[in-house]
Design an enzyme around this catalytic site. Structure first.
Site, PDB file in Angstrom:
ATOM      1  N   SER A 252     -45.511 -22.608  22.385  1.00 15.13           N
ATOM      2  CA  SER A 252     -45.471 -23.779  23.173  1.00 15.13           C
ATOM      3  C   SER A 252     -46.492 -23.330  24.208  1.00 15.13           C
ATOM      4  O   SER A 252     -46.497 -22.312  25.075  1.00 15.13           O
ATOM      5  CB  SER A 252     -44.324 -24.451  23.874  1.00 15.13           C
ATOM      6  OG  SER A 252     -43.936 -23.474  24.669  1.00 15.13           O
ATOM      7  N   LYS A 253     -47.215 -24.468  24.959  1.00 18.11           N
ATOM      8  CA  LYS A 253     -48.203 -24.388  26.035  1.00 18.11           C
ATOM      9  C   LYS A 253     -47.643 -24.241  27.305  1.00 18.11           C
ATOM     10  O   LYS A 253     -48.185 -23.564  28.162  1.00 18.11           O
ATOM     11  CB  LYS A 253     -49.098 -25.420  25.984  1.00 18.11           C
ATOM     12  CG  LYS A 253     -48.889 -26.692  26.060  1.00 18.11           C
ATOM     13  CD  LYS A 253     -49.912 -27.827  26.052  1.00 18.11           C
ATOM     14  CE  LYS A 253     -49.273 -29.111  26.029  1.00 18.11           C
ATOM     15  NZ  LYS A 253     -50.215 -30.349  25.432  1.00 18.11           N
ATOM     16  N   ARG A 254     -46.282 -24.450  27.224  1.00 21.10           N
ATOM     17  CA  ARG A 254     -45.402 -24.174  28.826  1.00 21.10           C
ATOM     18  C   ARG A 254     -45.472 -22.361  28.664  1.00 21.10           C
ATOM     19  O   ARG A 254     -45.612 -22.257  29.855  1.00 21.10           O
ATOM     20  CB  ARG A 254     -44.226 -25.054  28.672  1.00 21.10           C
ATOM     21  CG  ARG A 254     -44.366 -26.219  29.137  1.00 21.10           C
ATOM     22  CD  ARG A 254     -42.959 -26.780  29.687  1.00 21.10           C
ATOM     23  NE  ARG A 254     -42.141 -26.056  30.509  1.00 21.10           N
ATOM     24  CZ  ARG A 254     -40.866 -25.942  30.507  1.00 21.10           C
ATOM     25  NH1 ARG A 254     -40.383 -26.328  29.347  1.00 21.10           N
ATOM     26  NH2 ARG A 254     -40.248 -25.364  31.412  1.00 21.10           N
TER      27      ARG A 254
END
Ligand code: GLU
Length: 498
Positions: A252-254
């Site tokens: 995930s981009k987090r």
């Protein structure tokens, strides 16, 4: 039979490394079997699809060297390759399914469906359509059609038993039909949903092997049923394991930048990124870590993909990139790459108009502009703390800015400025004060060229990656807090529309 595979991205955001990974395995399989690989754009969600996203997907794939044999830009015998240009085809099949009794018109209102969903959730029942319109009398259907009542077309799904299908990697997968919803195939605006368009196109485009991410396993029974209803041969299915963060959660981009263009902007080589993706669940027979695309095609064996969630680890990718640089590039070749990447006239001309009034001698340019070609900046928490804002406010400035900027359709000065104005107004802060931490996160300094111009020059991926990095430096935002902030943010967004 000649092998045909495809990658079918939906152009609704940044080109994802997960998409490149699936594309690579489709390409490798096709090439290893002397088959064809095609690119199809699945843009049936007209609200979320954008031309800019499609352009970026093509640009990212080209940069990587994932070359397709047929696609929206180059055409081919089975075109058009963009689903929005094929709506008549899907409509025809949707009505055929209705006529043959395998699908039905559903006139249920959005309110009824919402009530249904709520009561199912309350009673802890599986959420899904309850068959309300499945057996309407034909005179009732006629009456509602003449009254021009809006409707969707849903597929009929068996109410009992199981759907069993074979997966190349997983063997037989069985799913109870009771878990499968009466899927909408055609929406009330007569546009198809993913499921109908995907199956119709895979059939008409002669796809022999559907190789895609494991998140589609639960949709496969619907697809199998459509093949059966339409009397078509099924392709073979192969569901690849999802890429994971180092903590094993879904990529995930987090936690990890996910846009392919971020990796390009960071200065990874397409050769090493593909090499690394090729090692996600697969390995060369001799287990060597470095291999080229050509070598992968020659040795590719789909049954050797392992299912343990492959971890996408930037540190390992960086190491491999270094090996590629050292072993495969002469100084001259590397100089050419650097020129293509950032050390070129075009990049300089983008920067100079903002820099020329700030320099006296030419060598002033390097310190002023180095943040524009750097990767992540060497800053820490204390750099982000400004005297005007407390810790909580800084976290909010960063989080709200990330959300607002992520939503921008176009990445240009006006849009970025209006996003910043929006967040500073929402937080009741003067723009200048609000921009303090944003500027530090982006440039690592208190003086440089303006924030808006910096963001334009850095581009979307790098700007957002640096803001996310800064948010992490501030300790990040936990799930609970995120929910709270999300609510405040969404309320502000909706009241701005009123
Ligand atoms: N459009 C789907 C996606 O965005 C394609 C899924 C599939 O390969 O069937 O991933």
């Amino acid at each position: 039979m000649s092998i045909r595979t495809r990658i079918a991205p939906s152009p609704t955001g940044d080109p994802h490394v997960g998409t490149a990974y699936v594309a690579l395995f489709n390409l490798a399989f096709a090439r290893s079997q002397g088959g064809k690989f095609l690119l199809r754009i699945e843009d049936t969600d007209r609200q979320r699809s954008t031309q800019a996203s499609e352009d970026k997907i093509l640009q990212a794939f080209k940069w990587l060297g994932l070359n397709w044999d047929e696609g929206p830009d180059i055409g081919g015998k089975f075109g058009p390759y963009r689903q929005s240009e094929r709506s008549d085809i899907y409509r025809k099949y949707a009505y055929r399914l209705v006529e043959e009794g395998n699908a039905f018109r559903c006139f249920c209102s959005a309110e009824r469906l919402e009530e249904l969903r709520k009561s199912q959730m309350k009673n802890r029942q599986p959420v899904g359509y309850d068959g309300h319109c499945r057996n309407l009398e034909s005179c009732e259907i006629e009456r509602r059609i003449s009254a021009k009542d809006p409707f969707v077309i849903r597929m009929k799904v068996p109410q009992h038993g199981q759907c069993a299908f074979d997966d190349i990697l997983r063997g037989t997968i069985s799913i109870d039909w009771s878990q499968i919803d009466s899927q909408v195939l055609l929406k009330s605006d007569a546009m198809p949903t993913y499921h109908l368009a995907n199956v119709v196109d895979d059939h008409l485009m002669g796809i022999t092997h559907v190789i895609r991410g494991e998140e589609w396993i639960n949709s496969t029974p619907k697809h199998i049923l459509l093949y059966e209803y339409l009397g078509w041969d099924q392709p073979e299915f192969c569901h690849l394991p999802l890429l994971r963060n180092t903590d094993k959660t879904k990529l995930s981009k987090r936690k990890n930048p996910t846009s392919i263009l971020y990796y390009e902007r960071m200065g990874f080589l397409p050769e090493s990124l593909l090499n690394y993706l090729g090692r996600m669940g697969w390995s060369m027979p001799d287990e060597r870590e470095k291999f080229s695309l050509k070598e992968m095609f020659e040795a590719f064996d789909i049954s050797r993909i392992s299912l343990g969630g492959p971890v996408f680890d930037i540190e390992k990718l960086s190491w491999l990139n270094g090996v590629w640089i050292r072993e495969e590039f002469s100084d001259e070749q590397l100089a050419n790459r650097l020129y293509k990447w950032a050390f070129n006239q075009e990049k300089l001309l983008g920067f100079l108009p903002h820099a020329r009034d700030r320099i006296e001698i030419l060598s002033d340019l390097a310190p002023l502009g180095s943040y524009l070609i750097s990767g992540m900046l060497q800053i820490d928490r204390s750099d982000l703390m400004t005297s005007h804002l407390d810790e909580e406010q800084i976290i909010q400035v960063l989080q709200y800015s990330i959300w607002k900027l992520e939503g921008l359709k176009d990445w240009n000065r006006e849009e970025i400025l209006s996003a910043c104005n929006f967040v500073s107004t929402m937080m009741d802060l003067k723009l200048k004060i609000f921009l303090g931490p944003v500027f530090m996160a982006l440039s690592g300094s208190v003086v440089s060229i303006s924030v808006m111009d910096s963001m334009c020059l850095l581009g979307r991926e790098m700007s957002l990656a640096r803001l996310r990095h800064a948010l992490e430096l501030m300790g990040g935002v936990g799930k609970k807090k995120q929910k709270k902030l999300e609510k405040t943010f969404n309320d502000a967004v909706s009241s701005a529309f009123i």
